[in-house]
Scaffold this motif. Structure first.
Motif, PDB file in Angstrom:
ATOM      1  N   PRO A   1     -34.348   0.173 -60.373  1.00 20.03           N
ATOM      2  CA  PRO A   1     -33.067   0.572 -60.959  1.00 20.03           C
ATOM      3  C   PRO A   1     -33.078   0.679 -62.477  1.00 20.03           C
ATOM      4  CG  PRO A   1     -32.987  -1.720 -60.246  1.00 20.03           C
ATOM      5  CD  PRO A   1     -34.271  -1.153 -59.718  1.00 20.03           C
ATOM      6  N   ASP A   2     -33.940  -0.062 -63.148  1.00 24.00           N
ATOM      7  CA  ASP A   2     -33.829  -0.121 -64.605  1.00 24.00           C
ATOM      8  C   ASP A   2     -35.117  -0.644 -65.224  1.00 24.00           C
ATOM      9  OD1 ASP A   2     -32.793  -0.002 -67.145  1.00 24.00           O
ATOM     10  OD2 ASP A   2     -31.701  -1.888 -67.001  1.00 24.00           O
ATOM     11  N   PHE A   3     -36.208   0.111 -65.084  1.00 26.54           N
ATOM     12  CA  PHE A   3     -37.452  -0.320 -65.707  1.00 26.54           C
ATOM     13  C   PHE A   3     -38.187   0.881 -66.309  1.00 26.54           C
ATOM     14  CE2 PHE A   3     -41.456  -2.475 -66.412  1.00 26.54           C
ATOM     15  CZ  PHE A   3     -41.029  -3.743 -66.752  1.00 26.54           C
ATOM     16  N   PRO A   4     -37.681   1.406 -67.447  1.00 30.92           N
ATOM     17  CA  PRO A   4     -38.356   2.525 -68.107  1.00 30.92           C
ATOM     18  C   PRO A   4     -39.691   2.098 -68.694  1.00 30.92           C
ATOM     19  CG  PRO A   4     -36.552   1.715 -69.452  1.00 30.92           C
ATOM     20  CD  PRO A   4     -36.454   0.990 -68.149  1.00 30.92           C
ATOM     21  N   ILE A   5     -40.680   2.945 -68.541  1.00 29.46           N
ATOM     22  CA  ILE A   5     -42.002   2.717 -69.134  1.00 29.46           C
ATOM     23  C   ILE A   5     -42.396   3.931 -69.959  1.00 29.46           C
ATOM     24  CG2 ILE A   5     -44.467   2.430 -68.688  1.00 29.46           C
ATOM     25  CD1 ILE A   5     -43.860   0.791 -66.287  1.00 29.46           C
ATOM     26  N   PHE A   6     -42.808   3.678 -71.199  1.00 28.17           N
ATOM     27  CA  PHE A   6     -43.455   4.684 -72.034  1.00 28.17           C
ATOM     28  C   PHE A   6     -44.904   4.238 -72.180  1.00 28.17           C
ATOM     29  CE2 PHE A   6     -39.169   5.721 -72.712  1.00 28.17           C
ATOM     30  CZ  PHE A   6     -39.048   6.903 -73.423  1.00 28.17           C
ATOM     31  N   SER A   7     -45.836   5.053 -71.713  1.00 24.92           N
ATOM     32  CA  SER A   7     -47.248   4.666 -71.710  1.00 24.92           C
ATOM     33  C   SER A   7     -48.105   5.821 -72.217  1.00 24.92           C
ATOM     34  CB  SER A   7     -47.693   4.264 -70.300  1.00 24.92           C
ATOM     35  OG  SER A   7     -47.756   5.400 -69.460  1.00 24.92           O
ATOM     36  N   PHE A   8     -49.401   5.543 -72.361  1.00 19.79           N
ATOM     37  CA  PHE A   8     -50.348   6.589 -72.730  1.00 19.79           C
ATOM     38  C   PHE A   8     -50.742   7.440 -71.522  1.00 19.79           C
ATOM     39  CE2 PHE A   8     -52.446   4.671 -76.798  1.00 19.79           C
ATOM     40  CZ  PHE A   8     -51.227   4.763 -77.442  1.00 19.79           C
ATOM     41  N   GLY A   9     -50.580   6.884 -70.311  1.00 27.16           N
ATOM     42  CA  GLY A   9     -50.967   7.634 -69.131  1.00 27.16           C
ATOM     43  C   GLY A   9     -50.873   6.793 -67.880  1.00 27.16           C
ATOM     44  N   THR A  10     -51.411   7.312 -66.799  1.00 25.89           N
ATOM     45  CA  THR A  10     -51.452   6.616 -65.520  1.00 25.89           C
ATOM     46  C   THR A  10     -52.863   6.714 -64.951  1.00 25.89           C
ATOM     47  OG1 THR A  10     -50.790   8.594 -64.279  1.00 25.89           O
ATOM     48  CG2 THR A  10     -49.031   7.145 -65.047  1.00 25.89           C
ATOM     49  N   ARG A  11     -53.266   5.668 -64.240  1.00 24.96           N
ATOM     50  CA  ARG A  11     -54.545   5.649 -63.534  1.00 24.96           C
ATOM     51  C   ARG A  11     -54.368   4.800 -62.274  1.00 24.96           C
ATOM     52  NH1 ARG A  11     -55.128   9.007 -66.617  1.00 24.96           N
ATOM     53  NH2 ARG A  11     -56.845   9.517 -68.010  1.00 24.96           N
ATOM     54  N   PRO A  12     -55.114   5.103 -61.210  1.00 27.66           N
ATOM     55  CA  PRO A  12     -54.956   4.318 -59.990  1.00 27.66           C
ATOM     56  C   PRO A  12     -55.753   3.023 -59.981  1.00 27.66           C
ATOM     57  CG  PRO A  12     -56.506   6.096 -59.592  1.00 27.66           C
ATOM     58  CD  PRO A  12     -55.991   6.278 -60.994  1.00 27.66           C
ATOM     59  N   ASN A  13     -56.811   2.953 -60.796  1.00 27.77           N
ATOM     60  CA  ASN A  13     -57.755   1.830 -60.680  1.00 27.77           C
ATOM     61  C   ASN A  13     -57.397   0.676 -61.599  1.00 27.77           C
ATOM     62  OD1 ASN A  13     -58.761   3.965 -62.663  1.00 27.77           O
ATOM     63  ND2 ASN A  13     -59.984   2.211 -63.312  1.00 27.77           N
ATOM     64  N   ALA A  14     -57.471  -0.523 -61.028  1.00 29.85           N
ATOM     65  CA  ALA A  14     -57.343  -1.738 -61.827  1.00 29.85           C
ATOM     66  C   ALA A  14     -58.705  -2.340 -62.133  1.00 29.85           C
ATOM     67  CB  ALA A  14     -56.486  -2.765 -61.100  1.00 29.85           C
ATOM     68  N   PHE A  15     -59.731  -1.935 -61.376  1.00 30.71           N
ATOM     69  CA  PHE A  15     -61.067  -2.495 -61.633  1.00 30.71           C
ATOM     70  C   PHE A  15     -61.540  -2.098 -63.027  1.00 30.71           C
ATOM     71  CE2 PHE A  15     -61.686   1.385 -59.039  1.00 30.71           C
ATOM     72  CZ  PHE A  15     -62.371   2.190 -59.946  1.00 30.71           C
ATOM     73  N   GLY A  16     -62.361  -2.917 -63.595  1.00 30.18           N
ATOM     74  CA  GLY A  16     -62.717  -2.804 -65.003  1.00 30.18           C
ATOM     75  C   GLY A  16     -62.042  -3.917 -65.763  1.00 30.18           C
ATOM     76  N   GLY A  17     -60.745  -4.057 -65.499  1.00 34.35           N
ATOM     77  CA  GLY A  17     -60.042  -5.272 -65.860  1.00 34.35           C
ATOM     78  C   GLY A  17     -59.657  -5.442 -67.314  1.00 34.35           C
ATOM     79  N   TRP A  18     -58.823  -6.441 -67.529  1.00 33.70           N
ATOM     80  CA  TRP A  18     -58.353  -6.824 -68.849  1.00 33.70           C
ATOM     81  C   TRP A  18     -57.809  -8.231 -68.747  1.00 33.70           C
ATOM     82  CZ3 TRP A  18     -53.154  -7.896 -68.341  1.00 33.70           C
ATOM     83  CH2 TRP A  18     -52.506  -7.269 -67.273  1.00 33.70           C
ATOM     84  N   ILE A  19     -57.655  -8.856 -69.884  1.00 36.39           N
ATOM     85  CA  ILE A  19     -57.118 -10.211 -69.914  1.00 36.39           C
ATOM     86  C   ILE A  19     -56.170 -10.323 -71.104  1.00 36.39           C
ATOM     87  CG2 ILE A  19     -58.900 -11.275 -71.367  1.00 36.39           C
ATOM     88  CD1 ILE A  19     -57.392 -12.788 -68.160  1.00 36.39           C
ATOM     89  N   ILE A  20     -55.075 -11.022 -70.931  1.00 41.06           N
ATOM     90  CA  ILE A  20     -54.130 -11.260 -72.019  1.00 41.06           C
ATOM     91  C   ILE A  20     -54.705 -12.322 -72.948  1.00 41.06           C
ATOM     92  CG2 ILE A  20     -51.856 -12.211 -72.572  1.00 41.06           C
ATOM     93  CD1 ILE A  20     -50.867 -10.900 -69.958  1.00 41.06           C
ATOM     94  N   THR A  21     -54.691 -12.036 -74.242  1.00 38.03           N
ATOM     95  CA  THR A  21     -55.211 -13.002 -75.214  1.00 38.03           C
ATOM     96  C   THR A  21     -54.121 -13.620 -76.077  1.00 38.03           C
ATOM     97  OG1 THR A  21     -55.656 -11.240 -76.812  1.00 38.03           O
ATOM     98  CG2 THR A  21     -57.461 -11.849 -75.319  1.00 38.03           C
ATOM     99  N   GLU A  22     -52.992 -12.908 -76.276  1.00 41.55           N
ATOM    100  CA  GLU A  22     -51.909 -13.453 -77.097  1.00 41.55           C
ATOM    101  C   GLU A  22     -50.563 -13.045 -76.505  1.00 41.55           C
ATOM    102  OE1 GLU A  22     -52.231 -12.530 -81.245  1.00 41.55           O
ATOM    103  OE2 GLU A  22     -54.371 -12.969 -81.318  1.00 41.55           O
ATOM    104  N   VAL A  23     -49.631 -13.982 -76.511  1.00 44.10           N
ATOM    105  CA  VAL A  23     -48.285 -13.740 -75.996  1.00 44.10           C
ATOM    106  C   VAL A  23     -47.273 -14.019 -77.102  1.00 44.10           C
ATOM    107  CG1 VAL A  23     -46.531 -14.465 -74.314  1.00 44.10           C
ATOM    108  CG2 VAL A  23     -48.938 -14.329 -73.622  1.00 44.10           C
ATOM    109  N   ASN A  24     -46.422 -13.026 -77.368  1.00 41.96           N
ATOM    110  CA  ASN A  24     -45.343 -13.148 -78.360  1.00 41.96           C
ATOM    111  C   ASN A  24     -45.871 -13.456 -79.759  1.00 41.96           C
ATOM    112  OD1 ASN A  24     -42.626 -12.641 -78.633  1.00 41.96           O
ATOM    113  ND2 ASN A  24     -42.022 -14.793 -78.438  1.00 41.96           N
ATOM    114  N   GLN A  25     -46.949 -12.759 -80.110  1.00 42.98           N
ATOM    115  CA  GLN A  25     -47.502 -12.788 -81.456  1.00 42.98           C
ATOM    116  C   GLN A  25     -47.529 -11.350 -81.989  1.00 42.98           C
ATOM    117  OE1 GLN A  25     -48.369 -15.632 -83.153  1.00 42.98           O
ATOM    118  NE2 GLN A  25     -47.543 -16.731 -81.379  1.00 42.98           N
ATOM    119  N   PRO A  26     -47.549 -11.160 -83.308  1.00 41.43           N
ATOM    120  CA  PRO A  26     -47.529  -9.793 -83.843  1.00 41.43           C
ATOM    121  C   PRO A  26     -48.685  -8.949 -83.321  1.00 41.43           C
ATOM    122  CG  PRO A  26     -47.158 -11.402 -85.583  1.00 41.43           C
ATOM    123  CD  PRO A  26     -47.545 -12.185 -84.366  1.00 41.43           C
TER     124      PRO A  26
END
Length: 250
Positions: free
Chosen positions: A154-179
């Motif tokens: 109902p209310d979740f707009p996303i502005f992104s660089f693009g879309t991809r189906p794969n999550a493999f390759g991965g990423w990890i969050i390193t900082e939360v609520n920092q500049p």
């Protein structure tokens, strides 16, 4: 104008979002910021909405990621990593969700993905969880996925660089609520501070410094009221000479 002179409103962020969405559009926000001497907070045109007509409005919650190309880990390494996360308050994504929950409703997740465009960085179930705890959209310098389901939310707009189906390759969050620093349009980067305000629509995405959010809102609303009068009179057949005499250059 000194910070102390910016007008402040005794309203919630959800009320701010509703008022910006009613009266605001990219041009009026940009013009209001320009009158306050702010010209360097327009984000790159690489950010695009999942669907035309989306308005991304809310309080920035900056998140920094690091690429994590999949590698084989021993059981011992996996256990050590889990122990490290638990000692720091849980899995990094769990800590991000806890930050959303702890903040006032109306946050916008702002993801600095470090230029990594290989995997999808966010999907629908994460959007559902974030939304249920007060998040109202996302500015993603990377890829999202599961968009057919996100678009049904109902209310979740996303502005992104693009879309991809794969999550493999991965990423990890390193900082939360920092500049963080996200690609800019008029500057190479736009710095996103915790609590800054985000406004995005079909014309692009902009940052409103947190101390100016209400001042910009009030100026945007004044423009909205003035332009509604102009629209009515122009539509009613006001002559060109009269338009420029009364309203000046449009």
């Amino acid at each position: 104008m000194p910070d102390s002179q910016f007008r402040q409103l005794p309203i919630t962020d959800l009320e701010r979002i509703a008022r910006f969405r009613t009266a605001g559009y990219g041009g009026s926000v940009s013009d209001a910021l320009n009158t306050l001497g702010v010209r360097d907070t327009v984000f790159s045109n690489e950010f695009n909405p999942l669907r035309q007509g989306m308005q991304l409005v809310g309080r920035a919650l900056p998140i920094k990621l690091h690429s994590q190309v999949e590698v084989a880990r021993t059981d011992e390494e996996q256990q050590a990593l889990k122990a490290k996360w638990e000692a720091g308050g849980g899995h990094p994504q769990k800590r991000m969700m806890a930050a959303i929950d702890a903040l006032e409703d109306g946050t916008v997740l702002c993801f600095d993905c470090g230029g990594d465009m290989q995997p999808a960085h966010f999907g629908e179930m994460s959007c559902q969880l974030a939304y249920s705890h007060g998040c109202r959209g996302m500015l993603l310098a990377g890829n999202c996925r599961d968009t057919q389901y996100i678009l049904k939310m109902p209310d979740f707009p996303i502005f992104s660089f693009g879309t991809r189906p794969n999550a493999f390759g991965g990423w990890i969050i390193t900082e939360v609520n920092q500049p963080i620093y996200l690609p800019g349009h008029l500057t190479y980067y736009v710095r996103v501070m915790p609590g800054d305000f985000i406004f995005g629509d079909n014309d692009g995405v902009q940052l409103i410094p947190k101390e100016m959010a209400d001042e910009v809102l009030l100026r945007v609303e004044a423009t909205f009221a003035k332009e509604n009068v102009e629209r009515e009179q122009i539509a009613a057949g006001m002559s060109i000479d009269e338009v420029y005499r009364v309203f000046g250059v449009l």
